[in-house]
Every structure is written in structure tokens, then in C-alpha cells.
Design a protein around this motif. Sequence first.
Motif, PDB file in Angstrom:
ATOM      1  N   LEU A 270       0.808  -1.224   0.000  1.00 55.83           N
ATOM      2  CA  LEU A 270       0.000   0.000   0.000  1.00 55.83           C
ATOM      3  C   LEU A 270       0.842   1.276   0.000  1.00 55.83           C
ATOM      4  O   LEU A 270       0.332   2.351  -0.338  1.00 55.83           O
ATOM      5  N   ALA A 271       2.118   1.164   0.364  1.00 52.08           N
ATOM      6  CA  ALA A 271       2.980   2.348   0.445  1.00 52.08           C
ATOM      7  C   ALA A 271       3.014   3.147  -0.856  1.00 52.08           C
ATOM      8  O   ALA A 271       2.932   4.386  -0.827  1.00 52.08           O
ATOM      9  N   PRO A 272       3.136   2.508  -2.041  1.00 54.33           N
ATOM     10  CA  PRO A 272       3.143   3.293  -3.280  1.00 54.33           C
ATOM     11  C   PRO A 272       1.834   4.045  -3.521  1.00 54.33           C
ATOM     12  O   PRO A 272       1.853   5.155  -4.062  1.00 54.33           O
ATOM     13  N   PHE A 273       0.709   3.468  -3.119  1.00 57.74           N
ATOM     14  CA  PHE A 273      -0.579   4.149  -3.270  1.00 57.74           C
ATOM     15  C   PHE A 273      -0.640   5.371  -2.350  1.00 57.74           C
ATOM     16  O   PHE A 273      -1.155   6.426  -2.738  1.00 57.74           O
ATOM     17  N   HIS A 274      -0.114   5.189  -1.146  1.00 57.31           N
ATOM     18  CA  HIS A 274      -0.050   6.318  -0.215  1.00 57.31           C
ATOM     19  C   HIS A 274       0.817   7.432  -0.788  1.00 57.31           C
ATOM     20  O   HIS A 274       0.434   8.609  -0.790  1.00 57.31           O
ATOM     21  N   GLN A 275       1.981   7.067  -1.308  1.00 61.35           N
ATOM     22  CA  GLN A 275       2.899   8.050  -1.885  1.00 61.35           C
ATOM     23  C   GLN A 275       2.259   8.770  -3.075  1.00 61.35           C
ATOM     24  O   GLN A 275       2.359   9.990  -3.204  1.00 61.35           O
ATOM     25  N   ALA A 276       1.577   8.002  -3.931  1.00 62.92           N
ATOM     26  CA  ALA A 276       0.949   8.590  -5.114  1.00 62.92           C
ATOM     27  C   ALA A 276      -0.152   9.570  -4.729  1.00 62.92           C
ATOM     28  O   ALA A 276      -0.255  10.666  -5.294  1.00 62.92           O
ATOM     29  N   THR A 277      -0.979   9.193  -3.763  1.00 57.42           N
ATOM     30  CA  THR A 277      -2.075  10.061  -3.332  1.00 57.42           C
ATOM     31  C   THR A 277      -1.557  11.348  -2.708  1.00 57.42           C
ATOM     32  O   THR A 277      -2.051  12.437  -2.997  1.00 57.42           O
ATOM     33  N   VAL A 278      -0.546  11.220  -1.849  1.00 62.37           N
ATOM     34  CA  VAL A 278       0.026  12.406  -1.204  1.00 62.37           C
ATOM     35  C   VAL A 278       0.650  13.328  -2.243  1.00 62.37           C
ATOM     36  O   VAL A 278       0.472  14.554  -2.219  1.00 62.37           O
ATOM     37  N   GLU A 279       1.370  12.748  -3.205  1.00 58.00           N
ATOM     38  CA  GLU A 279       2.035  13.557  -4.221  1.00 58.00           C
ATOM     39  C   GLU A 279       1.038  14.323  -5.076  1.00 58.00           C
ATOM     40  O   GLU A 279       1.184  15.521  -5.305  1.00 58.00           O
ATOM     41  N   LEU A 280       0.000  13.641  -5.550  1.00 57.92           N
ATOM     42  CA  LEU A 280      -0.973  14.306  -6.406  1.00 57.92           C
ATOM     43  C   LEU A 280      -1.839  15.290  -5.629  1.00 57.92           C
ATOM     44  O   LEU A 280      -2.257  16.312  -6.162  1.00 57.92           O
ATOM     45  N   SER A 281      -2.111  14.991  -4.367  1.00 54.73           N
ATOM     46  CA  SER A 281      -2.923  15.899  -3.554  1.00 54.73           C
ATOM     47  C   SER A 281      -2.172  17.177  -3.228  1.00 54.73           C
ATOM     48  O   SER A 281      -2.769  18.245  -3.056  1.00 54.73           O
ATOM     49  N   ALA A 282      -0.843  17.090  -3.138  1.00 49.21           N
ATOM     50  CA  ALA A 282      -0.039  18.256  -2.808  1.00 49.21           C
ATOM     51  C   ALA A 282       0.430  19.004  -4.049  1.00 49.21           C
ATOM     52  O   ALA A 282       0.993  20.087  -3.942  1.00 49.21           O
ATOM     53  N   GLU A 283       0.192  18.427  -5.236  1.00 52.78           N
ATOM     54  CA  GLU A 283       0.686  19.016  -6.472  1.00 52.78           C
ATOM     55  C   GLU A 283       0.036  20.358  -6.751  1.00 52.78           C
ATOM     56  O   GLU A 283      -1.181  20.475  -6.800  1.00 52.78           O
ATOM     57  N   LYS A 284       0.873  21.378  -6.936  1.00 54.07           N
ATOM     58  CA  LYS A 284       0.369  22.712  -7.243  1.00 54.07           C
ATOM     59  C   LYS A 284       0.719  23.124  -8.670  1.00 54.07           C
ATOM     60  O   LYS A 284       0.467  24.242  -9.081  1.00 54.07           O
ATOM     61  N   ARG A 285       1.340  22.189  -9.386  1.00 58.30           N
ATOM     62  CA  ARG A 285       1.648  22.443 -10.789  1.00 58.30           C
ATOM     63  C   ARG A 285       0.757  21.556 -11.652  1.00 58.30           C
ATOM     64  O   ARG A 285      -0.242  21.028 -11.186  1.00 58.30           O
ATOM     65  N   VAL A 286       1.120  21.393 -12.917  1.00 54.20           N
ATOM     66  CA  VAL A 286       0.368  20.536 -13.822  1.00 54.20           C
ATOM     67  C   VAL A 286       0.276  19.138 -13.232  1.00 54.20           C
ATOM     68  O   VAL A 286       1.291  18.554 -12.839  1.00 54.20           O
ATOM     69  N   SER A 287      -0.949  18.574 -13.161  1.00 58.52           N
ATOM     70  CA  SER A 287      -1.101  17.279 -12.478  1.00 58.52           C
ATOM     71  C   SER A 287      -1.876  16.229 -13.267  1.00 58.52           C
ATOM     72  O   SER A 287      -1.617  15.039 -13.123  1.00 58.52           O
ATOM     73  N   ALA A 288      -2.837  16.608 -14.094  1.00 54.43           N
ATOM     74  CA  ALA A 288      -3.624  15.614 -14.827  1.00 54.43           C
ATOM     75  C   ALA A 288      -2.733  14.753 -15.711  1.00 54.43           C
ATOM     76  O   ALA A 288      -3.016  13.564 -15.914  1.00 54.43           O
ATOM     77  N   SER A 289      -1.666  15.332 -16.227  1.00 55.88           N
ATOM     78  CA  SER A 289      -0.758  14.585 -17.098  1.00 55.88           C
ATOM     79  C   SER A 289      -0.017  13.489 -16.350  1.00 55.88           C
ATOM     80  O   SER A 289       0.564  12.591 -16.962  1.00 55.88           O
ATOM     81  N   LYS A 290      -0.041  13.526 -15.014  1.00 59.12           N
ATOM     82  CA  LYS A 290       0.649  12.514 -14.208  1.00 59.12           C
ATOM     83  C   LYS A 290      -0.159  11.235 -14.020  1.00 59.12           C
ATOM     84  O   LYS A 290       0.397  10.203 -13.653  1.00 59.12           O
ATOM     85  N   VAL A 291      -1.460  11.290 -14.260  1.00 56.89           N
ATOM     86  CA  VAL A 291      -2.331  10.172 -13.896  1.00 56.89           C
ATOM     87  C   VAL A 291      -1.954   8.897 -14.638  1.00 56.89           C
ATOM     88  O   VAL A 291      -1.762   7.839 -14.025  1.00 56.89           O
TER      89      VAL A 291
END
Length: 504
Positions: A270-291
Motif C-alpha cells: 500500500l505504500a506506493p498508493f499512499h505516496q501517489a495520493t500524497v504527491e498528487l494531492s499536494a501538487e500545485k503544478r500541472v497534475s492531470a498529465s501525471k495520472v
Amino acid sequence: MVDEALVNMVIKDSQPFSVVDDVGFRELVHVLDPSYVLPTRKALKSMVDTRYEEAKEKAKEKLDNVVAVSLTSDMWTSINLEAYLAVTCHFIDANDQLGTILLGVQHFPNTHTADNLAIAHTMVMEEWGIKDKVRCLVTDAAANMIACVRALNIRHAICIAHALNLIVKKSFDDVPGLNELRTKCRKLVTYFRTSTTGKERLAQVQVQMGRPALKMIIEVDTRWNSTYSMLERLYDLREPVGAALASLRTDVSPPTSLEYETMKDALDLLAPFHQATVELSAEKRVSASKVIPLMKMLNHTIVRKSEGLTSNMARQLADNLVRRVREHALQMESISVMTMPTLLDPRFKKLGFLSPGKLQEAITRLKSECANVIRNSETTPPAQVPASQAGPSTTCGDLWHLLDSTVDNSRRSSSVTADATIEVDRYLSETNLARTEDPLGYWNKQKLQHPNLYKLALTFLCCPASSVPCERVFSKAGEVVSKKRNRLNPNTFHKHYTIALPVP
């Protein structure tokens, strides 16, 4: 000047208008400036309304000058059990910087049907003059929200944080033994959170062991990563928990050593899912392209981690996670609002896709979008050939008109398609940017090199990956509608809160 400072304090600190009647506050103001006369509550409210109108006009000026916008939307219920609809707007401004504006937190007294939600969203878009500029709306996966966006006839994206949470939850539910372990852990955590004796004893044991006194974290279905956080904290406190339970009179039992090993393997997955969620939730730059790239990396990481698992339940969990991640990845790679940002992000381009077939479909779609931009930019009609210079066919009246016009349109269409193909292929052949670099900085420098793709970048890269902006809105809204302000008029709340967050 003092009036302005007073308004700023009320807005920034979420103070009630009645603060001007508080004895202690009045005494403080008198000491600071004996000549200043505090306004009445009514006058203060009028001053805040004026500030709202000024902030709104400033925000509208920004939106008037942007090419396209994306929205996030969510619902919230106040302590007065009144429903509110929050809408945030995201765009790329004239300086090629990502901007965000809170369009409002509006009272929503109607039933939460798709039709009512669609009407409310339409009114917000019309009020701000952006109805023709909205390219995407990001929401959670609620059925009424999905139906609402369908009724609005605009592109829809499901919040990636909600999607990841559902992937984890459903994968857990499909492993009976693991779900029972989670239930057992939740019961244990609940005991230490609700029992005063248990809570105090756990804190004492941690101090005796020379550790900081940490509290248990309870799982909440609507809170992202809550399962991971609950299990991680319990695993970290397994020794203090065991020692505390040994001295307490309770029928609650801790996990066995084998269950803790299973928990450790599950946390590793589950650690990678946690990392991914935190990263995208904190993203203040372009983010949809990361999905899309993110889903590919999650698939790769879970497959790699599953090779070293010893627990049967953890292996089942890994299989479920991989299956659902791949399903979601393929789904995302079929949606233009996700594939276009990925291709137009110079950090990812073609590298983010899991399916080669979906990649080729996305590239074909990008070339088609680019060709449409070229066609729309051709505002000057082709010059008419004088009759004296025309060939013999022009003397035949309308006899050859259909054939000649068809040939001209075909040649023009062929040229547009060729130009679009050349521009896309040239862009995709360039070396990718480093993942830590800003894609908007790239497009600011390359707008003349790839002019038509630059226009598409302005359209697609403003889409956020999640509805986290609305979650942040509600966190602040809870401070505005507080016990001291529980009689706040919904319309006043909308104005007060909208200007509580400054326009970027």
C-alpha cells in the motif's frame, strides 16, 4: 487604513461581525488608536460585501483573458446541516502560469439530483462568463456527479485520489482473511481511542519505552489513505500496544505475530498508493498529465514487490491491486481528457502509457486535435482566381463547380493533416524533460516552435488530477461556519469565504 485592516482580520481569521461589539476587542482598539471609531456590525458586513465585489471583478478579469479552464466540484454539509456546493476554477494565464480561483461555496438547499447539480453548475459558469471555456470537470465517483457532468455535456475526470482509494478498498474486500484482520485492527484501535484508561495506559507505556506518545489513527471510509494510516500506526506501536493490553482488563486482543507479518506485507504493497495520493494531492503544478504515468508506475511497483511476499493473503492482495490498477490504467488511456495532457507534457509524452495500442490511438487523436487547431486558425479565405487567368473549365458556368471545390477542399485538408502530423512527430521526437522540471516553462519557450500544440497545451494542461482543491475549501469553510457564526446567512458565507482565499 484601519477599516481595511479590520476587514482583512475578519476575512483572514474567520471572525464574526459581532467582534466589533466584544468588550475586550473594543478596549484593545481604543488603546491602540483612541481616535478610531469601530464600525457597527451592519457597516462591517457592508465593507466585506464591497471587498467581495472587488475581488470578484479582479478574478473575472483574469478569466476573461484565458483560453480554457477546468473545474473541480464537491458537496459539503456545515454544522447547521446545510449543504454547500464548492466550485474551483483552474487555468493557464497569459504568463503561462497555472492559476486557481475559487468561484464560490454556494448554499445548495435542493435535493442532490443530477439535474439540480447541473443547473447549479450552469449558473456558476454563466455568472463567471466561462461556460464556453470549460474543458473538464473533476469530481468524485458519485453517481449523481457523473450524471450531472453528462448532462452538462463537458469532459469528465474522476478524482484520482478517490479512484486510488476505491482500488485499495475493493482489493482489500476481495481477500476475506485480510478484511477480517482489518476489522480486528479497527476494533483494537477503537478501544484505545474511546477508552480513557486504555489511552492513558498506552501513552504511559510509550514514555516508559523512551518513545514519543503517539495516538492511534482510526480508519474512515471517506478519508483517503485512512486504512494505510491506521495499519501503519498500529504496526509501529505493536510492542507498546501488546504491553498496554497485558495490564488492562479487556477482551480486545492484539494481532498475532503471523497477522503482524501479513500486515507488514500489506503495508509494503500500500505504500506506493499512499505516496501517489500524497504527491498528487499536494501538487500545485500541472497534475492531470501525471495520472496515466502514475498508473503505469504503480503497476510496475506492485508487480516487483509481489515477488518477495511470504503471506498468502498479501499475495492475493497484490494480485487484486495489479488487476484493478491495470483495468483503471486502460480506462484512463481511453479518455482524451487524460491522454492529451500526458502526451502534451514534455516530461512524459509516449513513456507514460501501459498499452502500446492505446498510445497509438492517443497520438492519432493528438494529430487530429492539432489539425483542428490549424483549420480554426485559417481565418483568411483562399484568394479567387480572376476569370482572365482561369483555365477553360471556368468558362463553363457551374458545370465543374462541385468537382473543383471538392478537389480544393481535399488538397487543403491534406495539407492541414500533413502539417499537424509533422508538428506532432517533431515534438514527440524531442528528448523528454526531467520529471522535476516545469512543463509550462517548456511551452512558454517553445510556443513559436510548436504553435498549434502550444494552444492545445493551454487547453488540456490546466486540468487538475483530483478534487483536492475542493477538499481544502471545505477545511477552511468549517472555520467560517463555526459555533460563533452558526447563524451566518448562506449568501454572506458565500461572499465571505470566496474572498478568504486570495486570487493567485
